[in-house]
Scaffold this motif. Sequence first.
Motif, PDB file in Angstrom:
ATOM      1  N   ARG A 188     -10.805   2.384  -7.739  1.00  0.00           N
ATOM      2  CA  ARG A 188     -10.076   3.177  -6.744  1.00  0.00           C
ATOM      3  C   ARG A 188      -8.786   2.443  -6.372  1.00  0.00           C
ATOM      4  O   ARG A 188      -8.805   1.306  -5.934  1.00  0.00           O
ATOM      5  CB  ARG A 188     -10.938   3.431  -5.531  1.00  0.00           C
ATOM      6  CG  ARG A 188     -10.311   4.360  -4.541  1.00  0.00           C
ATOM      7  CD  ARG A 188     -11.370   4.963  -3.618  1.00  0.00           C
ATOM      8  NE  ARG A 188     -10.774   5.841  -2.663  1.00  0.00           N
ATOM      9  CZ  ARG A 188     -10.352   7.069  -2.929  1.00  0.00           C
ATOM     10  NH1 ARG A 188     -10.483   7.545  -4.132  1.00  0.00           N
ATOM     11  NH2 ARG A 188      -9.804   7.805  -1.995  1.00  0.00           N
ATOM     12  N   PHE A 189      -7.652   3.108  -6.533  1.00  0.00           N
ATOM     13  CA  PHE A 189      -6.336   2.509  -6.354  1.00  0.00           C
ATOM     14  C   PHE A 189      -6.055   2.203  -4.885  1.00  0.00           C
ATOM     15  O   PHE A 189      -6.259   3.032  -4.012  1.00  0.00           O
ATOM     16  CB  PHE A 189      -5.282   3.471  -6.901  1.00  0.00           C
ATOM     17  CG  PHE A 189      -3.894   2.911  -6.917  1.00  0.00           C
ATOM     18  CD1 PHE A 189      -3.529   1.928  -7.808  1.00  0.00           C
ATOM     19  CD2 PHE A 189      -2.934   3.389  -6.040  1.00  0.00           C
ATOM     20  CE1 PHE A 189      -2.240   1.417  -7.839  1.00  0.00           C
ATOM     21  CE2 PHE A 189      -1.642   2.895  -6.056  1.00  0.00           C
ATOM     22  CZ  PHE A 189      -1.291   1.903  -6.963  1.00  0.00           C
ATOM     23  N   GLU A 223       2.185   5.130  -4.624  1.00  0.00           N
ATOM     24  CA  GLU A 223       1.351   6.296  -4.870  1.00  0.00           C
ATOM     25  C   GLU A 223       0.960   6.404  -6.335  1.00  0.00           C
ATOM     26  O   GLU A 223       1.679   5.943  -7.217  1.00  0.00           O
ATOM     27  CB  GLU A 223       2.093   7.569  -4.465  1.00  0.00           C
ATOM     28  CG  GLU A 223       2.357   7.646  -2.981  1.00  0.00           C
ATOM     29  CD  GLU A 223       3.018   8.955  -2.594  1.00  0.00           C
ATOM     30  OE1 GLU A 223       2.811   9.962  -3.295  1.00  0.00           O
ATOM     31  OE2 GLU A 223       3.744   8.945  -1.594  1.00  0.00           O
ATOM     32  N   LEU A 224      -0.169   7.034  -6.550  1.00  0.00           N
ATOM     33  CA  LEU A 224      -0.597   7.390  -7.900  1.00  0.00           C
ATOM     34  C   LEU A 224       0.009   8.736  -8.261  1.00  0.00           C
ATOM     35  O   LEU A 224       0.087   9.626  -7.422  1.00  0.00           O
ATOM     36  CB  LEU A 224      -2.118   7.560  -7.948  1.00  0.00           C
ATOM     37  CG  LEU A 224      -2.999   6.346  -8.041  1.00  0.00           C
ATOM     38  CD1 LEU A 224      -4.464   6.767  -8.025  1.00  0.00           C
ATOM     39  CD2 LEU A 224      -2.716   5.537  -9.272  1.00  0.00           C
ATOM     40  N   GLU A 259      -9.875  11.689  -8.086  1.00  0.00           N
ATOM     41  CA  GLU A 259     -10.625  10.881  -7.110  1.00  0.00           C
ATOM     42  C   GLU A 259      -9.874   9.622  -6.677  1.00  0.00           C
ATOM     43  O   GLU A 259     -10.392   8.822  -5.914  1.00  0.00           O
ATOM     44  CB  GLU A 259     -11.995  10.487  -7.686  1.00  0.00           C
ATOM     45  CG  GLU A 259     -13.000  11.628  -7.748  1.00  0.00           C
ATOM     46  CD  GLU A 259     -12.735  12.550  -8.943  1.00  0.00           C
ATOM     47  OE1 GLU A 259     -12.373  12.035 -10.016  1.00  0.00           O
ATOM     48  OE2 GLU A 259     -12.859  13.767  -8.773  1.00  0.00           O
ATOM     49  N   GLY A 260      -8.654   9.429  -7.175  1.00  0.00           N
ATOM     50  CA  GLY A 260      -7.866   8.269  -6.780  1.00  0.00           C
ATOM     51  C   GLY A 260      -8.176   7.009  -7.570  1.00  0.00           C
ATOM     52  O   GLY A 260      -7.819   5.915  -7.144  1.00  0.00           O
ATOM     53  N   ARG A 261      -8.822   7.162  -8.719  1.00  0.00           N
ATOM     54  CA  ARG A 261      -9.105   6.002  -9.569  1.00  0.00           C
ATOM     55  C   ARG A 261      -7.913   5.739 -10.488  1.00  0.00           C
ATOM     56  O   ARG A 261      -7.338   6.671 -11.050  1.00  0.00           O
ATOM     57  CB  ARG A 261     -10.356   6.240 -10.411  1.00  0.00           C
ATOM     58  CG  ARG A 261     -11.638   6.227  -9.596  1.00  0.00           C
ATOM     59  CD  ARG A 261     -12.837   6.327 -10.519  1.00  0.00           C
ATOM     60  NE  ARG A 261     -12.787   7.575 -11.266  1.00  0.00           N
ATOM     61  CZ  ARG A 261     -13.620   8.593 -11.085  1.00  0.00           C
ATOM     62  NH1 ARG A 261     -14.591   8.497 -10.202  1.00  0.00           N
ATOM     63  NH2 ARG A 261     -13.503   9.680 -11.798  1.00  0.00           N
ATOM     64  N   GLY A 290      -3.382   8.179 -11.929  1.00  0.00           N
ATOM     65  CA  GLY A 290      -4.775   8.227 -11.498  1.00  0.00           C
ATOM     66  C   GLY A 290      -5.392   9.591 -11.670  1.00  0.00           C
ATOM     67  O   GLY A 290      -4.713  10.577 -11.963  1.00  0.00           O
ATOM     68  N   PRO A 322      -0.580  12.094 -10.597  1.00  0.00           N
ATOM     69  CA  PRO A 322      -1.766  12.684 -11.243  1.00  0.00           C
ATOM     70  C   PRO A 322      -1.667  12.631 -12.758  1.00  0.00           C
ATOM     71  O   PRO A 322      -0.588  12.792 -13.331  1.00  0.00           O
ATOM     72  CB  PRO A 322      -1.763  14.120 -10.733  1.00  0.00           C
ATOM     73  CG  PRO A 322      -0.378  14.382 -10.261  1.00  0.00           C
ATOM     74  CD  PRO A 322       0.225  13.072  -9.887  1.00  0.00           C
ATOM     75  N   THR A 357       0.813  -1.220   0.000  1.00  0.00           N
ATOM     76  CA  THR A 357       0.000   0.000   0.000  1.00  0.00           C
ATOM     77  C   THR A 357       0.846   1.269   0.000  1.00  0.00           C
ATOM     78  O   THR A 357       0.302   2.370  -0.002  1.00  0.00           O
ATOM     79  CB  THR A 357      -0.943   0.018   1.222  1.00  0.00           C
ATOM     80  OG1 THR A 357      -0.160  -0.090   2.412  1.00  0.00           O
ATOM     81  CG2 THR A 357      -1.943  -1.123   1.155  1.00  0.00           C
TER      82      THR A 357
END
Length: 188
Positions: free
Chosen positions: A145-146, A43-44, A72-74, A69, A46, A40
């Motif tokens: 969602r990542f 990180e994504l 919204e974190g998708r 992503g 942007p 976990t």
Amino acid sequence: KLFERESVYVEELRESGVEWNEAPESAALANMRVKDIVRTDVELIPQTMPLPELMKAFLHSRVFYFFVGDAEGRLLGVIDLHDLKDAMADPDLADPSIANLIIAGDLIREIPSVTPDEPLSSVNEKLWLRDLGWLPVVESLSSSRFVGMVTRRDLLGAFDREALRNSHLFARVSRRDLSGGREVDYFE
């Protein structure tokens, strides 16, 4: 597999009098889930990150790919370092005003993903089918969602730990040789 449920090797064992239900490795992987090994700390980036910033991010990182992503974190996709090198071969990108027009979202490619409740046997198939070293993990396939990622190395490590914990992966099977009446041992 279309015509026979079992492989020719399993059929041959059965015909020789050795009962073979399922490989212990398959059972171990089927009982373990992605949530048991997900990383976990990934990180994504942007999708709006300009190309020069993306290049700096790769230069200051030890990874060969970034997950991209939206706000919204998708998860939208992945950028591989090799894909970036291909894009950098364009001579027009030497001009900073042109390079700043290209964003991470322009360079992504789709990749299969897995969910936290998915069995590791499914992850194993997806990793080997496409010869990948990692897969992104999303909350659900519908939300995208990542959550993080799983790696082939983590999968193999989990399997090793499970094998050591459950020493039943090594079984002794005996049968009588039909021709000479002697007993033959197999170590699986």
